[in-house]
Design an enzyme around this catalytic site. Structure first.
Site, PDB file in Angstrom:
ATOM      1  N   ALA A 115       0.654  -1.017  -0.275  1.00 32.64           N
ATOM      2  CA  ALA A 115      -0.018  -0.068  -0.471  1.00 32.64           C
ATOM      3  C   ALA A 115       0.978   1.231  -0.064  1.00 32.64           C
ATOM      4  O   ALA A 115       0.475   2.261  -0.496  1.00 32.64           O
ATOM      5  CB  ALA A 115      -1.074  -0.007   1.157  1.00 32.64           C
TER       6      ALA A 115
ATOM      7  N   PRO B 121       2.909   4.399  -0.714  1.00 34.13           N
ATOM      8  CA  PRO B 121       2.732   4.980   0.339  1.00 34.13           C
ATOM      9  C   PRO B 121       1.895   5.779   0.806  1.00 34.13           C
ATOM     10  O   PRO B 121       1.092   7.101   1.360  1.00 34.13           O
ATOM     11  CB  PRO B 121       3.671   6.875  -0.268  1.00 34.13           C
ATOM     12  CG  PRO B 121       3.363   6.598  -1.327  1.00 34.13           C
ATOM     13  CD  PRO B 121       3.857   5.392  -2.316  1.00 34.13           C
ATOM     14  N   GLY B 122       0.453   5.044  -0.273  1.00 29.81           N
ATOM     15  CA  GLY B 122      -0.524   5.761   0.128  1.00 29.81           C
ATOM     16  C   GLY B 122      -1.668   6.453  -0.637  1.00 29.81           C
ATOM     17  O   GLY B 122      -3.415   6.367  -1.198  1.00 29.81           O
ATOM     18  N   GLY B 123      -1.166   6.574  -2.134  1.00 33.78           N
ATOM     19  CA  GLY B 123      -1.972   7.015  -2.979  1.00 33.78           C
ATOM     20  C   GLY B 123      -3.276   6.530  -3.320  1.00 33.78           C
ATOM     21  O   GLY B 123      -4.878   6.837  -3.879  1.00 33.78           O
TER      22      GLY B 123
ATOM     23  N   ASP C  53       1.579  -3.105   4.457  1.00 30.91           N
ATOM     24  CA  ASP C  53       2.791  -2.540   3.740  1.00 30.91           C
ATOM     25  C   ASP C  53       4.076  -3.318   4.374  1.00 30.91           C
ATOM     26  O   ASP C  53       3.522  -3.183   6.306  1.00 30.91           O
ATOM     27  CB  ASP C  53       3.554  -1.320   3.684  1.00 30.91           C
ATOM     28  CG  ASP C  53       4.409  -1.013   2.702  1.00 30.91           C
ATOM     29  OD1 ASP C  53       3.840  -0.953   1.511  1.00 30.91           O
ATOM     30  OD2 ASP C  53       5.126  -0.546   3.071  1.00 30.91           O
TER      31      ASP C  53
ATOM     32  N   ASP D 192       4.282  -8.614   5.636  1.00 32.92           N
ATOM     33  CA  ASP D 192       4.303  -8.536   4.171  1.00 32.92           C
ATOM     34  C   ASP D 192       4.094  -9.517   4.046  1.00 32.92           C
ATOM     35  O   ASP D 192       3.116 -10.876   4.662  1.00 32.92           O
ATOM     36  CB  ASP D 192       5.644  -9.888   4.494  1.00 32.92           C
ATOM     37  CG  ASP D 192       6.456 -10.434   3.289  1.00 32.92           C
ATOM     38  OD1 ASP D 192       5.643  -9.987   2.342  1.00 32.92           O
ATOM     39  OD2 ASP D 192       7.683 -10.491   3.255  1.00 32.92           O
TER      40      ASP D 192
ATOM     41  N   ASP E 103      -0.132  -3.978  -6.110  1.00 37.04           N
ATOM     42  CA  ASP E 103       0.887  -2.749  -7.072  1.00 37.04           C
ATOM     43  C   ASP E 103       2.243  -3.201  -6.470  1.00 37.04           C
ATOM     44  O   ASP E 103       3.078  -2.598  -5.007  1.00 37.04           O
ATOM     45  CB  ASP E 103       0.477  -1.308  -6.566  1.00 37.04           C
ATOM     46  CG  ASP E 103       1.617  -0.021  -7.221  1.00 37.04           C
ATOM     47  OD1 ASP E 103       1.712  -0.752  -7.996  1.00 37.04           O
ATOM     48  OD2 ASP E 103       0.985   1.023  -5.958  1.00 37.04           O
TER      49      ASP E 103
ATOM     50  N   CYS F 184       5.453  -0.196 -11.440  1.00 39.10           N
ATOM     51  CA  CYS F 184       5.649   1.136 -12.059  1.00 39.10           C
ATOM     52  C   CYS F 184       7.357   1.149 -13.239  1.00 39.10           C
ATOM     53  O   CYS F 184       7.761   1.589 -12.975  1.00 39.10           O
ATOM     54  CB  CYS F 184       5.964   1.794 -11.772  1.00 39.10           C
ATOM     55  SG  CYS F 184       6.973   1.884  -9.674  1.00 39.10           S
TER      56      CYS F 184
END
Length: 462
Positions: free
Chosen positions: A288, A290-292, A309, A335, A354, A407
């Site tokens: 998760a 940084p939470g965006g 996280d 984890d 993600d 990403c």
């Protein structure tokens, strides 16, 4: 990051116990650098470069740096940050220039960082060349003792005399001209033979600044009016997002502290929209921080969200994001692969995976990645991603959907990873998105960073 060294080194003195030799007096202390000077900005930037060159992530180093210099004027802090990010984005150029200007590599990491920062400034602001050299010498005098002040002066003045030749050398060097490690250039060229130059150019550019509106606290029209009233030019991206024409400090965004909007790349904003969220669903955000994306999902639907996280400090950042926006989720610092330690056995309707990756699609926001990544890291991340997917799949309900996100711009972490996972799991069905494509590959460009998306559904066992 270790605390920056004292502005002056300890003066060496001869022994007072040999033949009646008198102790030599210490040289007078140098006055501190003015807090609003270019020399101070260069000093701060040099320390950050040294931190990265030692193998440490920039984000952690910056946090320690700002704590060490709590009274920096905003202009100095901004100048230092521009120097840090610009020098790191220009991977290879300072290295190539120093090979011509030095007889041997420097062993003092902060002076090495200072020279790289100064050379970057000389290339981007040639109109300030003589001021830059003087200020860099002032910084060097406080960073290190011995002859390094004179060395700094000599190197930079030689650079001015040889500048045209240095630029020609950089432009003829692949790493210096394309601003990436040689292995990275080869990997991008292999993965994207038609667009590799554009990808590398985008990765060395300044990132755009896009905003996401929190529909639980404001409307797009109200947010736009507030931003324009504060003098910010912008354009719409979709129905609940804007792109600022000029990036600004986050803290100065009207409505940010009140949770009316968030800063999030337009590419990253696609994840929550592609997951097909519905009210009442049980949803897992497996990686998760940084939470965006965590917050965006909660803004879009009334869901029961569990966010994981592995890093406790990063989990706290997720909590801070949600608190600012008036949202809540069940947060666990764990984890996600260790399902026995956090899963209650109730299947999730949706999972956002993600996963950790090379971050090759967002390197312009994290330019230290160019300096820290190694060629075998891509395979290492691919192994970790496969472990995460295999661990999470049993927690997904039959008929449920998992969105796989990276990403990265490398196929080993993207399409090849998904294909291998589907081949391992007979109950995995790859779904097309609403526009009919089986996967989305967003290459970094003017409006967004680089992302990959694939949607997987669990079908009943045969």
């Amino acid at each position: 990051m270790a605390a920056p060294q004292s502005p002056r080194g300890k003066a060496q003195s001869s022994s007072a116990h040999s033949g009646g030799m008198r102790r030599q007096p210490r040289p007078p202390a140098l006055p501190p650098l003015p807090a609003d000077s270019l020399a101070m900005a260069l000093t701060v930037a040099a320390d950050a470069l040294a931190h990265v060159r030692k193998g440490h992530a920039l984000n952690d180093g910056l946090a320690a740096l700002w704590q060490h210099y709590p009274d920096l004027p905003p202009a100095t802090r901004g100048a230092a940050q521009d120097l840090i990010f610009g020098t790191l984005r220009d991977y290879g150029r300072g290295e190539r220039m120093l090979r011509s200007l030095l007889q041997q590599p420097l062993t003092e990491p902060t002076i090495d960082g200072l020279l790289r920062v100064a050379l970057h400034r000389l290339e981007t602001r040639p109109d300030t060349a003589h001021t830059l050299v003087d200020q860099a010498v002032e910084a060097a005098a406080r960073i290190a003792r011995g002859g390094l002040k004179s060395l700094t002066n000599g190197v930079l003045r030689n650079a001015l005399r040889q500048w045209d030749q240095l630029v020609v050398q950089c432009n003829a060097d692949e790493e210096a001209s394309l601003r990436h490690p040689r292995w990275w250039i080869a990997a991008v060229r292999r993965n994207h033979p038609e667009h590799w130059r554009e990808i590398l150019a985008a990765a060395s550019s300044h990132p755009p600044m896009s905003l996401r509106i929190n529909p639980r606290r404001t409307t797009p029209d109200a947010a736009r009016s507030q931003l324009e009233a504060a003098g910010h030019s912008l354009r719409a991206l979709g129905s609940h997002a804007f792109m600022l024409d000029k990036p600004i400090p986050v803290a100065s965004l009207p409505g940010y502290a009140e949770g009316l909007l968030s800063v999030q790349d337009w590419g990253a904003q696609q994840a929550a929209q592609l997951l097909d969220l519905q009210d009442g669903q049980r949803v897992l955000d497996a990686c998760a921080a940084p939470g965006g994306k965590t917050a965006h999902m909660l803004e879009l639907a009334d869901i029961q969200l569990t966010a994981l996280d592995a890093d406790p400090q990063r989990t706290q950042r997720v909590a801070a994001q949600l608190s600012r926006l008036g949202l809540s989720a069940q947060l666990k610092a764990v984890d996600c692969r260790a399902t026995a330690s956090w899963w209650d056995g109730q299947a999730f309707d949706r999972i956002l995976a993600d996963v950790p990756c090379s971050a090759s699609g967002v390197v312009r926001r994290h330019p230290d990645i160019k300096w820290l990544r190694e060629q075998d890291d891509v395979a290492r991340f691919a192994t970790l991603q496969a472990q995460i997917l295999d661990a999470l799949w049993p927690t997904l309900a039959v008929g449920g959907k998992m969105l796989y996100v990276t990403c990265s711009v490398f196929a080993e972490e993207n399409s090849l990873q998904v294909a291998r996972f589907a081949a391992r799991h007979a109950d995995c069905q790859r779904l097309a998105f609403a526009d009919g494509v089986p996967e989305k590959r967003w290459l970094p460009g003017p409006d967004h960073d680089g992302f990959y998306f694939a949607l997987l559904q669990k079908r009943p066992a045969a």
